[in-house]
Design a protein around this motif. Structure first.
Motif, short mmCIF file in Angstrom:
data_model
loop_
_atom_site.label_atom_id
_atom_site.label_comp_id
_atom_site.label_asym_id
_atom_site.label_seq_id
_atom_site.Cartn_x
_atom_site.Cartn_y
_atom_site.Cartn_z
N UNK A 1 59.01 -52.90 15.45
CA UNK A 1 59.90 -51.75 15.32
C UNK A 1 59.49 -50.59 16.23
N UNK A 2 58.25 -50.51 16.64
CA UNK A 2 57.81 -49.35 17.43
C UNK A 2 58.05 -49.54 18.93
N UNK A 3 58.80 -50.55 19.33
CA UNK A 3 59.13 -50.72 20.74
C UNK A 3 60.18 -49.67 21.13
N UNK A 4 59.70 -48.52 21.60
CA UNK A 4 60.61 -47.42 21.90
C UNK A 4 61.62 -47.79 22.98
N UNK A 5 61.21 -48.62 23.94
CA UNK A 5 62.11 -48.99 25.03
C UNK A 5 63.29 -49.80 24.52
N UNK B 1 61.51 -40.31 18.62
CA UNK B 1 60.37 -40.20 17.70
C UNK B 1 59.18 -41.00 18.23
N UNK B 2 59.45 -42.17 18.79
CA UNK B 2 58.39 -43.08 19.22
C UNK B 2 57.79 -42.73 20.57
N UNK B 3 58.42 -41.84 21.30
CA UNK B 3 57.84 -41.38 22.58
C UNK B 3 58.24 -39.92 22.78
N UNK B 4 57.63 -39.08 21.99
CA UNK B 4 58.03 -37.68 21.78
C UNK B 4 58.20 -36.87 23.06
N UNK B 5 57.33 -37.08 24.05
CA UNK B 5 57.29 -36.17 25.20
C UNK B 5 57.89 -36.74 26.48
N UNK B 6 58.47 -37.92 26.41
CA UNK B 6 59.01 -38.56 27.62
C UNK B 6 60.21 -37.78 28.16
N UNK C 1 50.70 -41.01 17.14
CA UNK C 1 50.66 -41.09 15.68
C UNK C 1 51.91 -41.78 15.13
N UNK C 2 53.02 -41.67 15.86
CA UNK C 2 54.27 -42.30 15.41
C UNK C 2 54.13 -43.81 15.32
#
Length: 356
Positions: free
Chosen positions: A171-175, A202-207, A334-335
């Motif tokens: 689930x944490x695969x932001x892409x 959420x999973x890559x906050x600063x991109x 942390x996400x």
């Protein structure tokens, strides 16, 4: 306005009629210092964190100087503080996050697939991505690349199916979430796109590229696409062994006062930790500082941070505010340790904040 906000206002009004001798940050000028140390007595514990902080500073052995900021504090550039694709594993000790790193034959097959992809040989690349997973089933991110090849070929249903498989596996695969949002936009399923791009955020906050895509998707759906960052205009500095300087603008002064008490007054800090149901002292500190910000300002309108905090509190989303707006800025990884339900709750928070 919710009950907590109303309670905060009432507590503050009662507090301002009682405190008299405490430093009044709203009226303090540059260089204002506490002057009542000789006759002061130790403050009693209070449920009003701002009152307790001001009383503590007022009787402290340290000398506190209050100054107004001469110019705004610049927002830090966090664009390089990024997450990279990783996977979760459940262990006896909880969630463990591991980088995708194919080894041996799987690594060779993956590199061969990438060469085919770069040469626009998408069907051949797909087969090699699949073979990579056959060699090493843990490399589930190959599903995202398979989906990507279908998307490039405008086979949107196949792309959607493979992105969903990748998300189900990890689930944490932001892409995967990000590119699935693209597919939904292309298919005209804008509501689904909102959710997926929010999860990706959420999973890559600063991109920064992901932020541009979020703004695009939100704007296309009539949501507020403004970029906003929690950015206190407050500095607390211990300039000498016995002197602390508090610098803030008028909005953030009480936030800074609570922060100063937390960072320089051990008894205050320990009492706040002891009386809090929270286990994480950093969370207790940040919540206390936020309450310090809200106490004198909760009823004001048109101030982005106050409007956002009130909106979050009314929706019972203060936890999400603290985690997304504060914690993830400097600790985006942390996400990756969150369960899917908590990630979804943070995504819902983002959408809520964007509703006009």
């Amino acid at each position: 306005m919710n009950k907590l906000t109303t309670t905060i206002i009432l507590m503050f009004l009662a507090f301002t009629t009682q405190i008299g001798a405490a430093p009044n940050a709203a009226k303090a000028g540059k260089g204002t210092q506490n002057t009542s140390k000789a006759t002061a007595t130790a403050p009693q514990p209070s449920t009003n964190v701002l009152q307790q902080a001001m009383e503590t500073l007022n009787v402290s052995k340290l000398l506190y100087a209050i100054e107004f900021l001469e110019k705004p504090i610049r927002l830090p550039d966090r664009s390089a503080n990024l997450n990279f694709t990783a996977r979760q594993e459940e262990t006896d000790k909880g969630i463990v996050v591991k980088a995708f790193k194919p080894e041996g034959e799987a690594k060779k097959m993956y590199h061969a697939a990438e060469l085919d992809f770069e040469s626009h040989k998408f069907a051949a690349a797909r087969e090699k991505y699949k073979k990579t997973m056959l060699i090493d089933p843990s490399q589930t991110w190959m599903m995202t690349f398979i989906a990507q090849t279908y998307g490039i070929e405008k086979k949107f249903n196949e792309a959607e199916s493979w992105y969903k498989k990748s998300i189900e596996a990890n689930y944490i695969d932001y892409l995967a979430h990000w590119l699935l949002a693209d597919i939904y936009m292309l298919k005209g399923e804008k509501q689904k796109a909102i959710f997926e791009i929010s999860v990706a955020k959420v999973l890559n906050r600063n991109n920064p590229n992901l932020e541009r895509k979020r703004k695009e998707v939100y704007a296309a759906n009539g949501l507020d696409s403004t970029s906003w960052t929690f950015h206190p205009q407050a500095i607390v500095e211990k300039s000498t062994a016995n002197k602390v300087t508090i610098k803030a603008d008028s909005l953030w002064m009480h936030y800074a006062i609570v922060k100063a008490a937390w960072e320089n007054e051990p008894e205050f800090r320990e009492s706040r930790i002891k009386n809090s149901p929270r286990k994480n002292k950093d969370e207790v500190k940040e919540l206390d500082c936020i309450l310090g910000l809200l106490l004198p300002n909760a009823d004001k309108k048109g101030i982005p941070v106050i409007d956002r905090l009130n909106k979050a509190m009314d929706a019972n989303k203060l936890e999400e505010f603290m985690f997304y707006e504060i914690t993830l800025l400097d600790h985006p990884d942390f996400a990756y340790y969150l369960e899917p339900e908590k990630i979804m709750s943070l995504a819902d928070y983002l959408v809520l904040m964007a509703r006009k």
